[in-house]
Motif scaffolding. Structure first.
Motif, PDB file in Angstrom:
ATOM      1  N   ASP A  40       0.708  -1.301   0.157  1.00 50.57           N
ATOM      2  CA  ASP A  40       0.450  -0.063  -0.565  1.00 50.57           C
ATOM      3  C   ASP A  40       1.113   1.583  -0.132  1.00 50.57           C
ATOM      4  OD1 ASP A  40      -2.068   1.726  -0.017  1.00 50.57           O
ATOM      5  OD2 ASP A  40      -2.706   1.081   1.802  1.00 50.57           O
ATOM      6  N   LYS A  41       2.235   1.263  -0.670  1.00 51.39           N
ATOM      7  CA  LYS A  41       2.655   2.641  -1.643  1.00 51.39           C
ATOM      8  C   LYS A  41       1.918   3.503  -2.384  1.00 51.39           C
ATOM      9  CE  LYS A  41       6.374   0.304  -0.762  1.00 51.39           C
ATOM     10  NZ  LYS A  41       8.141  -0.576  -0.198  1.00 51.39           N
ATOM     11  N   PRO A  42       2.443   4.715  -2.698  1.00 48.95           N
ATOM     12  CA  PRO A  42       2.973   5.350  -3.817  1.00 48.95           C
ATOM     13  C   PRO A  42       3.229   4.730  -5.166  1.00 48.95           C
ATOM     14  CG  PRO A  42       3.231   6.478  -1.699  1.00 48.95           C
ATOM     15  CD  PRO A  42       3.992   5.521  -1.191  1.00 48.95           C
ATOM     16  N   GLY A  43       2.502   5.075  -5.951  1.00 54.93           N
ATOM     17  CA  GLY A  43       3.479   4.196  -7.336  1.00 54.93           C
ATOM     18  C   GLY A  43       3.036   2.389  -7.308  1.00 54.93           C
ATOM     19  N   ALA A  52       0.172   0.994  -8.119  1.00 52.13           N
ATOM     20  CA  ALA A  52      -1.054   0.640  -9.196  1.00 52.13           C
ATOM     21  C   ALA A  52      -0.461   1.193  -9.997  1.00 52.13           C
ATOM     22  CB  ALA A  52      -1.710   1.119  -8.478  1.00 52.13           C
ATOM     23  N   SER A  53       0.379   2.180 -10.107  1.00 47.87           N
ATOM     24  CA  SER A  53       0.914   2.853 -11.390  1.00 47.87           C
ATOM     25  C   SER A  53       1.705   1.749 -11.838  1.00 47.87           C
ATOM     26  CB  SER A  53       2.017   4.233 -11.120  1.00 47.87           C
ATOM     27  OG  SER A  53       2.433   4.328 -11.867  1.00 47.87           O
ATOM     28  N   ARG A  54       2.503   1.042 -11.282  1.00 49.16           N
ATOM     29  CA  ARG A  54       3.571   0.144 -11.994  1.00 49.16           C
ATOM     30  C   ARG A  54       2.611  -0.883 -12.423  1.00 49.16           C
ATOM     31  NH1 ARG A  54       8.436  -1.275 -10.256  1.00 49.16           N
ATOM     32  NH2 ARG A  54       8.916  -2.452 -11.714  1.00 49.16           N
ATOM     33  N   ILE A  55       1.571  -0.989 -12.221  1.00 49.89           N
ATOM     34  CA  ILE A  55       1.128  -2.707 -12.334  1.00 49.89           C
ATOM     35  C   ILE A  55       0.368  -2.151 -14.031  1.00 49.89           C
ATOM     36  CG2 ILE A  55      -1.284  -3.646 -12.429  1.00 49.89           C
ATOM     37  CD1 ILE A  55       0.214  -3.716  -9.595  1.00 49.89           C
ATOM     38  N   PHE A  56      -0.233  -0.805 -13.793  1.00 48.83           N
ATOM     39  CA  PHE A  56      -1.136  -0.253 -14.864  1.00 48.83           C
ATOM     40  C   PHE A  56      -0.608   0.004 -16.197  1.00 48.83           C
ATOM     41  CE2 PHE A  56      -4.312  -0.769 -11.487  1.00 48.83           C
ATOM     42  CZ  PHE A  56      -4.884  -1.858 -12.357  1.00 48.83           C
ATOM     43  N   THR A  57       0.708   0.480 -15.468  1.00 50.62           N
ATOM     44  CA  THR A  57       1.752   1.073 -16.574  1.00 50.62           C
ATOM     45  C   THR A  57       2.110  -0.235 -17.571  1.00 50.62           C
ATOM     46  OG1 THR A  57       2.023   3.388 -15.393  1.00 50.62           O
ATOM     47  CG2 THR A  57       3.591   2.515 -17.348  1.00 50.62           C
ATOM     48  N   ALA A  58       2.003  -1.199 -16.728  1.00 46.14           N
ATOM     49  CA  ALA A  58       2.800  -2.573 -17.603  1.00 46.14           C
ATOM     50  C   ALA A  58       1.985  -2.605 -18.540  1.00 46.14           C
ATOM     51  CB  ALA A  58       3.181  -3.007 -16.225  1.00 46.14           C
ATOM     52  N   LEU A  59       0.295  -2.863 -18.359  1.00 46.06           N
ATOM     53  CA  LEU A  59      -0.576  -3.599 -18.763  1.00 46.06           C
ATOM     54  C   LEU A  59      -1.149  -2.522 -20.282  1.00 46.06           C
ATOM     55  CD1 LEU A  59      -2.765  -4.174 -15.960  1.00 46.06           C
ATOM     56  CD2 LEU A  59      -1.376  -6.464 -17.413  1.00 46.06           C
ATOM     57  N   ALA A  60      -0.202  -0.620 -19.759  1.00 48.52           N
ATOM     58  CA  ALA A  60      -0.785  -0.185 -20.481  1.00 48.52           C
ATOM     59  C   ALA A  60       0.016  -0.163 -22.084  1.00 48.52           C
ATOM     60  CB  ALA A  60      -1.106   1.127 -20.758  1.00 48.52           C
ATOM     61  N   GLY A 108      -0.427 -11.637 -18.249  1.00 48.10           N
ATOM     62  CA  GLY A 108      -0.143 -12.503 -17.987  1.00 48.10           C
ATOM     63  C   GLY A 108       1.762 -12.085 -17.360  1.00 48.10           C
ATOM     64  N   GLN A 109       2.003 -11.304 -19.229  1.00 45.79           N
ATOM     65  CA  GLN A 109       3.323 -11.506 -19.671  1.00 45.79           C
ATOM     66  C   GLN A 109       4.236 -10.523 -19.289  1.00 45.79           C
ATOM     67  OE1 GLN A 109       3.143 -12.359 -23.937  1.00 45.79           O
ATOM     68  NE2 GLN A 109       3.160 -14.706 -23.813  1.00 45.79           N
ATOM     69  N   ALA A 110       3.222  -9.564 -19.255  1.00 46.27           N
ATOM     70  CA  ALA A 110       3.651  -7.918 -19.400  1.00 46.27           C
ATOM     71  C   ALA A 110       3.149  -7.973 -17.603  1.00 46.27           C
ATOM     72  CB  ALA A 110       2.323  -7.065 -19.225  1.00 46.27           C
ATOM     73  N   LEU A 111       3.117  -8.399 -16.513  1.00 42.84           N
ATOM     74  CA  LEU A 111       2.916  -7.947 -14.981  1.00 42.84           C
ATOM     75  C   LEU A 111       3.894  -8.877 -14.506  1.00 42.84           C
ATOM     76  CD1 LEU A 111      -0.680  -7.306 -14.109  1.00 42.84           C
ATOM     77  CD2 LEU A 111       0.980  -5.769 -14.916  1.00 42.84           C
ATOM     78  N   ASP A 112       4.461 -10.350 -14.834  1.00 46.37           N
ATOM     79  CA  ASP A 112       5.128 -11.574 -14.004  1.00 46.37           C
ATOM     80  C   ASP A 112       6.090 -10.460 -12.957  1.00 46.37           C
ATOM     81  OD1 ASP A 112       3.470 -13.543 -13.960  1.00 46.37           O
ATOM     82  OD2 ASP A 112       4.432 -14.346 -15.618  1.00 46.37           O
ATOM     83  N   SER A 113       6.774  -9.762 -14.026  1.00 52.99           N
ATOM     84  CA  SER A 113       7.633  -9.256 -13.503  1.00 52.99           C
ATOM     85  C   SER A 113       7.887  -8.160 -12.542  1.00 52.99           C
ATOM     86  CB  SER A 113       8.870  -9.015 -14.488  1.00 52.99           C
ATOM     87  OG  SER A 113       8.301  -8.067 -15.860  1.00 52.99           O
ATOM     88  N   VAL A 114       6.929  -7.389 -13.017  1.00 54.05           N
ATOM     89  CA  VAL A 114       6.249  -6.649 -12.128  1.00 54.05           C
ATOM     90  C   VAL A 114       6.325  -6.830 -10.394  1.00 54.05           C
ATOM     91  CG1 VAL A 114       4.855  -4.505 -12.387  1.00 54.05           C
ATOM     92  CG2 VAL A 114       5.718  -4.956 -14.292  1.00 54.05           C
ATOM     93  N   VAL A 115       4.784  -7.847 -10.504  1.00 52.24           N
ATOM     94  CA  VAL A 115       4.314  -8.359  -8.902  1.00 52.24           C
ATOM     95  C   VAL A 115       5.936  -8.645  -8.409  1.00 52.24           C
ATOM     96  CG1 VAL A 115       2.927  -9.780  -8.648  1.00 52.24           C
ATOM     97  CG2 VAL A 115       2.519  -9.062  -9.905  1.00 52.24           C
ATOM     98  N   LYS A 116       6.958  -9.249  -8.993  1.00 55.34           N
ATOM     99  CA  LYS A 116       8.201  -9.598  -8.530  1.00 55.34           C
ATOM    100  C   LYS A 116       8.547  -8.436  -7.626  1.00 55.34           C
ATOM    101  CE  LYS A 116       8.813 -13.983  -9.921  1.00 55.34           C
ATOM    102  NZ  LYS A 116       8.484 -13.955 -11.379  1.00 55.34           N
TER     103      LYS A 116
END
Ligand code: ADP
Ligand code: ASP
Ligand code: MG
Length: 405
Positions: A271-274, A276-284, A318-326
């Protein structure tokens, strides 16, 4: 002479007999004293078959070649329709999107119309010719063939009507007009006489594919009223136009459904700033289109974020988010298939309360569990199990008495 633009969709030109039916109707309008531009789609099923063919020769056909291939569907119909009209004693000429002056950007398979320059159309009309134009396709300034996204012939018709400042724009299809819900889903759905652009846009973009949503956006922007009608009878259809005060009296105009959705939950997102941005930027960046987003309340410094998207894009997601989630130290990606969206739409919602309560009560009584909720000024949408979507559409339709005028 008034200029009329007519568009005939895939089912309306689906067989040689139906093309002859279109030719007869076109000649009637022309003989009644109109200059006529007729936009046609590929014969029903042809675009899908071409896509299948492409997949048989290549796992990953390039978008440029797909456009060259898909444009042939509409090209067949323009020639056949012009031939049919000429055989009946009329004077018609076929024009590809490029010849008709449809200039687009270079985003293959979903190009945007940048300009319409209907010089050739004007010339043929002034010679008394009926112009038969290929829908769904255009050309870049560099001469590349492009297509306008599925259902794009609607957009061609509206853009040409705007470019020619046509008196009438008529979209002919296989239903009598826009109904309060897809009549294939809700059998007692009722034909809507008049609907505002914004309502049509919300319905089209939430699954009522009777009109391509981009075409409605274009019609709104350039103030092109149009009528959706059947090519199989002469009934009046549905007028789509600018909002007028009377239209607001109806709270819910219609119900839309969208199948084939998936829900994805990322667990334990810090729960830190940025984050959600990392997740949705990768998806975009991966070009994954996200619909409804819900973030849960944070417990012990982390939260779950859920979103919905088209099921077909799960792999790309999945391809976009696997590494971001880690990287951000989140938990895991939980995918849930078999999801659908139900939306109720109406501009009257701006001035009436209680719509959400009535919808949720109807779904609750019918045993339909709501997983996510999203709202706009004129729409309430819920995410539910796909297996219940037809039942839910009928419950919502009933709850707002939409089958009664
Ligand atoms: P065309 O090939 O003429 O463009 P489409 O198949 O794109 O026709 O659109 C017509 C279909 O849209 C209808 O057969 C109907 O099943 C579906 N549809 C979905 N929602 C609605 C609605 N609200 N009103 C009417 N038709 C709808
Ligand atoms: N033939 C194209 C499609 O099937 C365009 C259209 O029908 O409007 O999507
Ligand atoms: Mg269509």
């Amino acid at each position: 002479m008034p200029i009329v633009v007519q568009k005939y969709g895939g089912t309306s030109v689906g067989t040689p007999e139906r093309i002859q039916n279109v030719a007869r109707r076109v000649l009637e309008t022309h003989n009644a004293g109109s200059s006529l531009v007729v936009v046609v789609s590929a014969m029903s099923g042809v675009t899908d078959s071409l896509i299948k063919l492409a997949r048989q020769v290549s796992g990953r056909p390039t978008d440029r070649e797909l456009d060259v291939l898909l444009a042939t569907g509409e090209q067949t119909t323009i020639a056949l329709t012009a031939m049919a009209i000429n055989a009946m004693g009329g004077k018609a000429i076929s024009l590809t999107g490029a010849q008709a002056g449809i200039i687009t950007d270079g985003i293959h398979t979903k190009a945007k119309i940048a300009n319409v320059s209907p010089r050739q159309i004007r010339k043929h009309l002034s010679d008394g010719c009926i112009c038969i134009v290929a829908g769904f396709q255009g050309q870049t300034l560099q001469g590349q063939i492009t297509t306008l996204g599925r259902g794009g012939s609607d957009l061609t018709a509206i853009a040409i009507a705007a470019g020619l400042k046509a008196q009438n724009c008529e979209i002919y299809t296989d239903v009598d007009g826009v109904y309060t819900c897809d009549p294939r889903i809700v059998p007692n759905a009722r034909k809507i006489e008049v609907i505002a652009y914004d309502e049509m846009l919300e319905m089209a973009s939430s699954g009522s594919k009777v009109m391509q949503s981009r075409s409605v956006e274009f019609a709104k922007k350039f103030k092109v009223p149009f009528e959706v009608r059947s090519s199989f009878n002469t009934n009046r259809g549905t007028i789509v136009k600018e909002e007028t005060p009377g239209l607001e009296n109806v709270v819910v105009r219609g119900v839309s459904i969208e199948r084939g959705q998936a829900k994805v939950t990322i667990t334990n997102v810090p729960d830190k700033p940025g984050a959600a941005s990392r997740i949705f930027t990768a998806l975009a960046e991966a070009g994954v289109i996200i619909d409804v987003i819900v973030q849960n309340i944070s417990t012990s410094g982390s939260t779950d974020i859920s979103f919905t998207m088209n099921r077909d894009e799960l792999e790309k997601m999945g391809q976009a988010l696997d590494s971001v989630v880690k990287e951000i130290g989140a938990g895991k990606i939980v995918k849930q298939d078999g999801i659908a969206k139900l939306s109720v739409v109406g501009i009257g919602m701006r001035s009436h309360s209680g719509v959400a309560a009535r919808l949720f009560e109807a779904l609750g009584k019918g045993g339909v569990n709501i997983q996510m909720i999203s709202t706009s000024e004129i729409k309430i949408a819920v995410i539910i199990e796909e297996a219940k979507i037809v039942e839910a559409a009928n419950l919502a339709h009933e709850a707002f008495n939409l089958s009664q005028a």
